[in-house]
Motif scaffolding. Structure first.
Motif, PDB file in Angstrom:
ATOM      1  N   ASP A 363       0.967  -1.137  -0.172  1.00 32.55           N
ATOM      2  CA  ASP A 363       0.022   0.040   0.183  1.00 32.55           C
ATOM      3  C   ASP A 363       0.906   1.033   0.169  1.00 32.55           C
ATOM      4  OD1 ASP A 363      -1.935   2.081   0.530  1.00 32.55           O
ATOM      5  OD2 ASP A 363      -2.903   0.759   1.746  1.00 32.55           O
ATOM      6  N   MET A 364       0.698   2.128  -0.919  1.00 30.51           N
ATOM      7  CA  MET A 364       1.683   3.249  -1.082  1.00 30.51           C
ATOM      8  C   MET A 364       1.224   4.265   0.046  1.00 30.51           C
ATOM      9  SD  MET A 364       3.664   2.931  -3.686  1.00 30.51           S
ATOM     10  CE  MET A 364       4.090   4.536  -3.576  1.00 30.51           C
ATOM     11  N   VAL A 367       4.196   3.422   2.454  1.00 26.78           N
ATOM     12  CA  VAL A 367       5.390   4.051   1.780  1.00 26.78           C
ATOM     13  C   VAL A 367       5.745   5.539   2.093  1.00 26.78           C
ATOM     14  CG1 VAL A 367       6.818   4.363  -0.107  1.00 26.78           C
ATOM     15  CG2 VAL A 367       5.460   2.271  -0.189  1.00 26.78           C
ATOM     16  N   LEU A 404      11.246   0.989  -1.888  1.00 30.93           N
ATOM     17  CA  LEU A 404      10.415   1.991  -2.316  1.00 30.93           C
ATOM     18  C   LEU A 404      10.438   3.298  -1.220  1.00 30.93           C
ATOM     19  CD1 LEU A 404       7.416   0.256  -3.928  1.00 30.93           C
ATOM     20  CD2 LEU A 404       9.145   1.235  -5.072  1.00 30.93           C
ATOM     21  N   ILE A 429       0.024  11.093  -4.472  1.00 26.98           N
ATOM     22  CA  ILE A 429      -0.016   9.684  -5.146  1.00 26.98           C
ATOM     23  C   ILE A 429      -1.190   9.668  -6.091  1.00 26.98           C
ATOM     24  CG2 ILE A 429      -0.313   7.199  -4.852  1.00 26.98           C
ATOM     25  CD1 ILE A 429       2.217   8.369  -3.828  1.00 26.98           C
ATOM     26  N   SER A 431      -3.591   7.708  -9.135  1.00 30.75           N
ATOM     27  CA  SER A 431      -3.705   6.342  -9.676  1.00 30.75           C
ATOM     28  C   SER A 431      -4.324   6.417 -11.050  1.00 30.75           C
ATOM     29  CB  SER A 431      -4.996   5.603  -8.701  1.00 30.75           C
ATOM     30  OG  SER A 431      -5.000   4.303  -9.059  1.00 30.75           O
ATOM     31  N   MET A 438       3.889   8.422  -8.309  1.00 32.42           N
ATOM     32  CA  MET A 438       4.208   9.250  -7.056  1.00 32.42           C
ATOM     33  C   MET A 438       5.103  10.530  -7.596  1.00 32.42           C
ATOM     34  SD  MET A 438       6.344   7.700  -4.034  1.00 32.42           S
ATOM     35  CE  MET A 438       7.778   7.043  -5.099  1.00 32.42           C
TER      36      MET A 438
END
Length: 664
Positions: A363-364, A367, A404, A429, A431, A438
């Motif tokens: 899951d970004m 990060v 990442l 971020i 999608s 990013m």
């Protein structure tokens, strides 16, 4: 049965001929001339058939093409010219019925000669009628097209072999586009490189292979326009696979026209040059190795020099056992660091290690959270705010979490370091259908347009010589790019220019699934130094380095002074008239070479011994120092043994009574 003859029967002079030119009003002379003309034609078999399909006339062309003499074939049914396959399906009768129904019938197919051989024929059958419309027979024209058929078959086989060859090529994506840019064919190489099966891509517009920003800029349409205008266009750049991953491609597009000049489409050949590009980047990076090694050595040796000097001072003093233990420990570790620098220099090159990614659905949001947390202390120190913009729904990528975080943390560190106090940094971020993007943006010093690609080159920095305030070793962005490309992604930089901030964008494919030290050196004692004090000047803009080395030399029994800049050093030298000058080469106001030149211009210092003292220790650095006129080249931190040797040389020169030896 009709009487065999080589022309029409004498009792029917007004019978229609194959071309329909003989009529009841024609004269006998005209009829005779026309029949003679038809009879003598050799390139085409021209003959008449009765209503039942029996041969009534036979010309020279029929005899040459089919092999029968007139008396052998007249009265026979024309079906004997057809192979068994055609007879089995009743093709001769079908031809006559079609000719009667429509007045004319044309066909191409295999026919049989008298000797049984086959030839490829073009056949035209025309129905003949009397003035009242009653059918009276057929005119039949046959041409031998065997040679043309063989050429066409050879061409077809050649095209088939070429098609099979193209389809079997795996290293190149070779396919056709229609005039509108839609995929019309797809070979095995295209499947391997781009990931689409033919059924998935044929009929789709080729812009699907381009990044969103390239499509927004109209790059696909531009390339087709250039190919149509010049016949061919070639390009290298990033392209997108079916799974969203990026690859570096060489693309050639050729416009295809027919014989009339009409555009029929485009032939497109794509090669995956990702590996070549990686090797080229490594090759370009190797060009910066010497500069990197020199910078690394200098940056590491500058702080090591005063440490080593301080240890030398402590070794000349009597200290308690505990302090002696600490002093020796510092000495050992300083020596170890010095050896590491030397080992790096001896390698002469930097090799890239293999990094194995531990991939999993990530899951970004996690990060971003970990990266921002790591950078927060630096941002707080610079009174900077970090704005985070993320979709409400989880954004999942397939990747290595640690790597990442390393990428984003590096980008945030750079954004903070190169942005002014109190500024804002943004993390966004986004999608997309196949990718996750990013972006890290700041309002800092920006990047000049010609440096947007080079900022990712190993060891290279845009402002290395212009602004050393924030310079490092130039590794961070190169590491970011390597890690991103290992994830099948791409990183790009954008900036409107110097002073206008920067945006770094990382595009990643979406996840397919959810989620021992040496012994101590012996102590140095002042009494180990032989008698005969020298006047020694140390010039170094690093105060700790200059002061500590001057202190150490003074404790060895010599008269030593320190100067903290080139100009100051020259002034002190003219007053102090030293026997030996140790001068740092890299000083901001006046470098070591300029200092040497100034010393040599002052007569009392013309014979003063000089030693370059620097963190740069490669062979070319030593050679440059000696060619400039230095008596020695010392690499920081100065080894005590080398300093001893240099002092011994100075003493020997003093004891030799050289008349040119400087006198205060």
């Amino acid at each position: 049965m009709n009487r065999p003859t080589s022309a029409a029967s004498d009792d029917a002079p007004d019978s229609p001929d194959p071309a329909g030119s003989i009529t009841p009003r024609s004269t006998d002379v005209e009829v005779s001339l026309y029949r003679t003309l038809v009879q003598e034609i050799e390139d085409c078999a021209i003959f008449l058939l009765s209503p039942e399909g029996r041969v009534r006339t036979w010309n020279a062309g029929a005899r040459r093409i089919k092999g029968y003499a007139a008396d052998e074939i007249i009265g026979e049914h024309f079906s004997r010219f057809y192979p068994q396959e055609a007879l089995a399906r009743g093709w001769p009768d079908h031809e006559l019925r079609e000719a009667l129904a429509h007045g004319r019938f044309e066909d191409e197919g295999w026919r049989v000669r008298k000797d049984g051989t086959l030839f490829w024929a073009n056949v035209v059958i025309t129905a003949l009628r009397d003035p009242s419309g009653v059918p009276i027979g057929f005119a039949k024209l046959t041409r031998d097209l065997t040679v043309r058929r063989q050429e066409e078959e050879r061409l077809r086989q050649s095209e088939e072999r070429f098609r099979l060859l193209v389809e079997s090529v795996k290293d190149y994506a070779i396919f056709m586009l229609d005039p509108d840019g839609r995929v019309a064919s797809w070979n095995t190489g295209a499947i391997e490189i781009k990931g689409y099966l033919p059924a998935e891509i044929i009929g789709q517009h080729f812009s699907v292979f381009y990044r969103p920003e390239d499509n927004a800029a109209g790059k696909p349409a531009y390339e087709l326009a250039m190919a149509q205008r010049f016949g061919r266009v070639e390009d290298e750049g990033w392209r997108v696979r079916k799974d969203g991953s990026m690859f570096w491609a060489n693309v050639v597009i050729n416009a295809v026209h027919d014989s009339t000049g009409l555009l029929r489409g485009y032939a497109k050949v794509t090669r995956d040059l990702s590996e070549r590009k990686r090797l080229e980047e490594l090759e370009r990076s190797s060009q910066h190795v010497s500069e990197f090694l020199a910078t690394l050595a200098h940056e590491l040796r500058n702080p090591l020099a005063p440490l080593r000097n301080a240890v030398g001072v402590m070794q000349l003093e009597t200290v308690s056992p505990k302090l002696a233990s600490c002093r020796d420990m510092i000495d050992r570790q300083t020596g170890q660091l010095s050896r590491l620098v030397d080992d790096l220099l001896d390698m002469g090159r930097i090799t890239t290690g293999k990094i194995e990614l531990r991939t999993a659905p990530i899951d970004m949001a996690a990060v971003v959270a970990h990266s921002v947390e790591a950078v927060r202390p630096l941002a707080d120190q610079r009174e900077q705010d970090i704005d985070i913009d993320m979709p409400e729904q989880p954004v999942i990528v397939e990747g290595d979490f640690v790597r990442l975080v390393q990428v984003l943390q590096n980008l945030l560190n750079n954004a903070s370091k190169f942005s002014p106090m109190g500024s804002r940094i943004a993390v966004r971020i986004e999608s997309e259908v196949r990718n996750v993007v990013m972006r890290v943006s700041d309002h800092g010093r920006g990047i000049s347009p010609d440096a947007l690609e080079s900022v990712f080159t190993l060891f290279a920095q845009e402002d290395r010589l212009l602004d050393s305030t924030h310079n490092g070793l130039g590794i961070g962005l190169t590491l970011c790019r390597s890690l991103v490309e290992l994830h099948g992604g791409v990183i790009t930089a954008a900036s409107e220019g110097r002073g206008k901030g920067s945006i770094f964008s990382v595009r990643l494919p979406r996840a397919r699934h959810r989620a021992g030290n040496g012994g101590p050196k012996p102590l140095r004692r002042a009494m180990d130094i032989s008698a005969g004090a020298l006047r020694i000047l140390v010039i170094d803009d690093n105060r700790d380095s200059a002061d500590s080395l001057a202190m150490l030399i003074g404790m060895m029994g010599h008269e030593a002074r320190a100067a903290h800049g080139g100009a100051q050093g020259v002034a002190i030298a003219r007053e102090f008239v030293p026997h030996l000058v140790l001068v740092d080469l890299a000083m901001p106001d006046m470098d070591g070479f300029a200092v040497l030149h100034a010393l040599r211009e002052y007569a009392p210092l013309a014979s003063t011994m000089t030693a370059a003292m620097t963190g740069f220790g490669q062979n070319q650095d030593r050679e440059r120092s000696m060619l400039a006129g230095f008596d020695a080249h010392l690499v920081k931190p100065v080894e005590m043994a080398l300093l001893d040797d240099l002092l011994a040389r100075a003493k020997r020169r003093q004891h030799a009574g050289d008349a040119s030896w400087p006198v205060a």
